[in-house]
Scaffold this motif. Structure first.
Motif, PDB file in Angstrom:
ATOM      1  N   ALA A   1       7.478   8.924 -23.093  1.00 39.04           N
ATOM      2  CA  ALA A   1       8.312   8.594 -21.938  1.00 39.04           C
ATOM      3  C   ALA A   1       7.849   9.362 -20.700  1.00 39.04           C
ATOM      4  CB  ALA A   1       9.781   8.902 -22.237  1.00 39.04           C
ATOM      5  N   GLN A   2       7.497  10.628 -20.884  1.00 45.05           N
ATOM      6  CA  GLN A   2       7.010  11.424 -19.758  1.00 45.05           C
ATOM      7  C   GLN A   2       5.691  10.864 -19.222  1.00 45.05           C
ATOM      8  OE1 GLN A   2       6.988  15.276 -21.681  1.00 45.05           O
ATOM      9  NE2 GLN A   2       8.898  15.871 -20.682  1.00 45.05           N
ATOM     10  N   GLU A   3       4.807  10.453 -20.126  1.00 51.19           N
ATOM     11  CA  GLU A   3       3.533   9.877 -19.699  1.00 51.19           C
ATOM     12  C   GLU A   3       3.748   8.555 -18.966  1.00 51.19           C
ATOM     13  OE1 GLU A   3      -0.797   8.426 -21.437  1.00 51.19           O
ATOM     14  OE2 GLU A   3       0.660   9.307 -22.811  1.00 51.19           O
ATOM     15  N   LEU A   4       4.641   7.721 -19.488  1.00 53.23           N
ATOM     16  CA  LEU A   4       4.958   6.452 -18.831  1.00 53.23           C
ATOM     17  C   LEU A   4       5.469   6.705 -17.419  1.00 53.23           C
ATOM     18  CD1 LEU A   4       5.584   3.376 -18.694  1.00 53.23           C
ATOM     19  CD2 LEU A   4       7.773   3.925 -19.779  1.00 53.23           C
ATOM     20  N   LEU A   5       6.399   7.605 -17.273  1.00 57.30           N
ATOM     21  CA  LEU A   5       6.969   7.917 -15.962  1.00 57.30           C
ATOM     22  C   LEU A   5       5.899   8.449 -15.006  1.00 57.30           C
ATOM     23  CD1 LEU A   5       9.485   8.036 -14.216  1.00 57.30           C
ATOM     24  CD2 LEU A   5       9.937  10.291 -15.151  1.00 57.30           C
ATOM     25  N   GLN A   6       5.046   9.329 -15.504  1.00 59.27           N
ATOM     26  CA  GLN A   6       3.994   9.897 -14.658  1.00 59.27           C
ATOM     27  C   GLN A   6       3.007   8.824 -14.205  1.00 59.27           C
ATOM     28  OE1 GLN A   6       3.825  13.136 -13.513  1.00 59.27           O
ATOM     29  NE2 GLN A   6       2.272  12.250 -12.198  1.00 59.27           N
ATOM     30  N   ARG A   7       2.577   7.972 -15.128  1.00 57.78           N
ATOM     31  CA  ARG A   7       1.634   6.908 -14.765  1.00 57.78           C
ATOM     32  C   ARG A   7       2.258   5.925 -13.781  1.00 57.78           C
ATOM     33  NH1 ARG A   7      -2.019   5.070 -19.901  1.00 57.78           N
ATOM     34  NH2 ARG A   7      -2.893   7.126 -20.333  1.00 57.78           N
ATOM     35  N   MET A   8       3.498   5.561 -14.027  1.00 59.15           N
ATOM     36  CA  MET A   8       4.184   4.622 -13.145  1.00 59.15           C
ATOM     37  C   MET A   8       4.339   5.231 -11.751  1.00 59.15           C
ATOM     38  SD  MET A   8       7.861   2.734 -13.706  1.00 59.15           S
ATOM     39  CE  MET A   8       8.708   4.266 -14.024  1.00 59.15           C
ATOM     40  N   THR A   9       4.728   6.485 -11.686  1.00 60.51           N
ATOM     41  CA  THR A   9       4.890   7.165 -10.403  1.00 60.51           C
ATOM     42  C   THR A   9       3.565   7.218  -9.642  1.00 60.51           C
ATOM     43  OG1 THR A   9       6.688   8.497 -11.295  1.00 60.51           O
ATOM     44  CG2 THR A   9       5.613   9.332  -9.312  1.00 60.51           C
ATOM     45  N   ASP A  10       2.504   7.609 -10.330  1.00 59.74           N
ATOM     46  CA  ASP A  10       1.194   7.697  -9.683  1.00 59.74           C
ATOM     47  C   ASP A  10       0.737   6.338  -9.161  1.00 59.74           C
ATOM     48  OD1 ASP A  10       1.086  10.392 -10.263  1.00 59.74           O
ATOM     49  OD2 ASP A  10      -0.263  10.161 -11.974  1.00 59.74           O
ATOM     50  N   LYS A  11       0.831   5.325 -10.005  1.00 68.89           N
ATOM     51  CA  LYS A  11       0.363   3.990  -9.624  1.00 68.89           C
ATOM     52  C   LYS A  11       1.168   3.445  -8.443  1.00 68.89           C
ATOM     53  CE  LYS A  11      -0.383  -0.623 -11.519  1.00 68.89           C
ATOM     54  NZ  LYS A  11      -1.818  -0.762 -11.335  1.00 68.89           N
ATOM     55  N   CYS A  12       2.474   3.523  -8.532  1.00 70.54           N
ATOM     56  CA  CYS A  12       3.319   2.963  -7.471  1.00 70.54           C
ATOM     57  C   CYS A  12       3.211   3.763  -6.181  1.00 70.54           C
ATOM     58  CB  CYS A  12       4.763   2.848  -7.951  1.00 70.54           C
ATOM     59  SG  CYS A  12       4.966   1.635  -9.287  1.00 70.54           S
ATOM     60  N   PHE A  13       3.042   5.065  -6.287  1.00 72.47           N
ATOM     61  CA  PHE A  13       2.871   5.878  -5.075  1.00 72.47           C
ATOM     62  C   PHE A  13       1.592   5.466  -4.361  1.00 72.47           C
ATOM     63  CE2 PHE A  13       1.383   9.499  -2.654  1.00 72.47           C
ATOM     64  CZ  PHE A  13       2.524   9.911  -1.992  1.00 72.47           C
ATOM     65  N   ARG A  14       0.481   5.378  -5.115  1.00 73.91           N
ATOM     66  CA  ARG A  14      -0.792   4.991  -4.502  1.00 73.91           C
ATOM     67  C   ARG A  14      -0.714   3.604  -3.881  1.00 73.91           C
ATOM     68  NH1 ARG A  14      -3.032   7.061  -9.270  1.00 73.91           N
ATOM     69  NH2 ARG A  14      -3.445   4.938  -9.974  1.00 73.91           N
ATOM     70  N   LYS A  15       0.013   2.696  -4.538  1.00 74.77           N
ATOM     71  CA  LYS A  15       0.101   1.318  -4.065  1.00 74.77           C
ATOM     72  C   LYS A  15       0.999   1.192  -2.831  1.00 74.77           C
ATOM     73  CE  LYS A  15       1.364  -3.291  -5.799  1.00 74.77           C
ATOM     74  NZ  LYS A  15       2.095  -3.747  -4.642  1.00 74.77           N
TER      75      LYS A  15
ATOM     76  N   MET B   1       7.918  -0.464  -9.678  1.00 72.15           N
ATOM     77  CA  MET B   1       8.461   0.155 -10.888  1.00 72.15           C
ATOM     78  C   MET B   1       9.066  -0.897 -11.813  1.00 72.15           C
ATOM     79  SD  MET B   1       9.972   3.662  -9.277  1.00 72.15           S
ATOM     80  CE  MET B   1       9.964   4.734 -10.705  1.00 72.15           C
ATOM     81  N   ASP B   2       9.747  -1.879 -11.246  1.00 70.53           N
ATOM     82  CA  ASP B   2      10.303  -2.966 -12.069  1.00 70.53           C
ATOM     83  C   ASP B   2       9.193  -3.724 -12.789  1.00 70.53           C
ATOM     84  OD1 ASP B   2      12.908  -2.368 -11.398  1.00 70.53           O
ATOM     85  OD2 ASP B   2      13.082  -3.946  -9.883  1.00 70.53           O
ATOM     86  N   ARG B   3       8.144  -4.081 -12.045  1.00 66.97           N
ATOM     87  CA  ARG B   3       7.024  -4.810 -12.657  1.00 66.97           C
ATOM     88  C   ARG B   3       6.337  -3.972 -13.715  1.00 66.97           C
ATOM     89  NH1 ARG B   3       5.887  -6.363  -7.246  1.00 66.97           N
ATOM     90  NH2 ARG B   3       4.244  -4.786  -7.235  1.00 66.97           N
ATOM     91  N   TYR B   4       6.146  -2.691 -13.448  1.00 69.87           N
ATOM     92  CA  TYR B   4       5.493  -1.792 -14.401  1.00 69.87           C
ATOM     93  C   TYR B   4       6.305  -1.708 -15.688  1.00 69.87           C
ATOM     94  CZ  TYR B   4       2.364   2.016 -15.761  1.00 69.87           C
ATOM     95  OH  TYR B   4       1.429   2.784 -16.396  1.00 69.87           O
ATOM     96  N   MET B   5       7.615  -1.556 -15.560  1.00 67.63           N
ATOM     97  CA  MET B   5       8.480  -1.471 -16.747  1.00 67.63           C
ATOM     98  C   MET B   5       8.501  -2.795 -17.509  1.00 67.63           C
ATOM     99  SD  MET B   5       9.443   1.596 -17.116  1.00 67.63           S
ATOM    100  CE  MET B   5      10.597   1.307 -18.433  1.00 67.63           C
TER     101      MET B   5
END
Length: 95
Positions: free
Chosen positions: A35-49, A70-74
């Motif tokens: 869960a922590q890895e998912l959150l970190q990856r989602m945060t990084d990807k969406c921030f950059r985008k 974040m909705d699309r990523y989830m």
């Protein structure tokens, strides 16, 4: 016997390690790490985008972009997870 995670691995209080309790603790720790890895990856990807110039606050378009990203990523994560779990179940049934 206390572990580093604050849980009693013995399960019986006798000091003997219970493999079932240990396995459950390991499963919980793996789930938390995932869960922590998912959150970190989602945060990084969406921030950059979505964030062109970081500042003190997000403007309206950045907020909408982050929410949609974040909705699309989830949604994608859940789709992949369901497909993976389904495949695992089929493979286990064929063993």
């Amino acid at each position: 016997m206390e572990s580093g995670f604050g849980s009693d691995f013995s399960g019986t209080g006798s000091g003997k390690l219970d493999p079932g309790v240990i396995m459950e603790q390991v499963k919980v720790q793996i789930a938390v790490a995932n869960a922590q890895e998912l959150l970190q990856r989602m945060t990084d990807k969406c921030f950059r985008k979505c964030i062109g110039k970081p500042g003190g606050s997000l403007d309206n378009s950045e907020q909408k972009c982050i929410a949609m990203c974040m909705d699309r990523y989830m949604d994608a994560w859940n789709t992949v997870s369901r497909a993976y779990n389904s495949r695992l179940q089929r493979e286990r049934a064929n063993m």
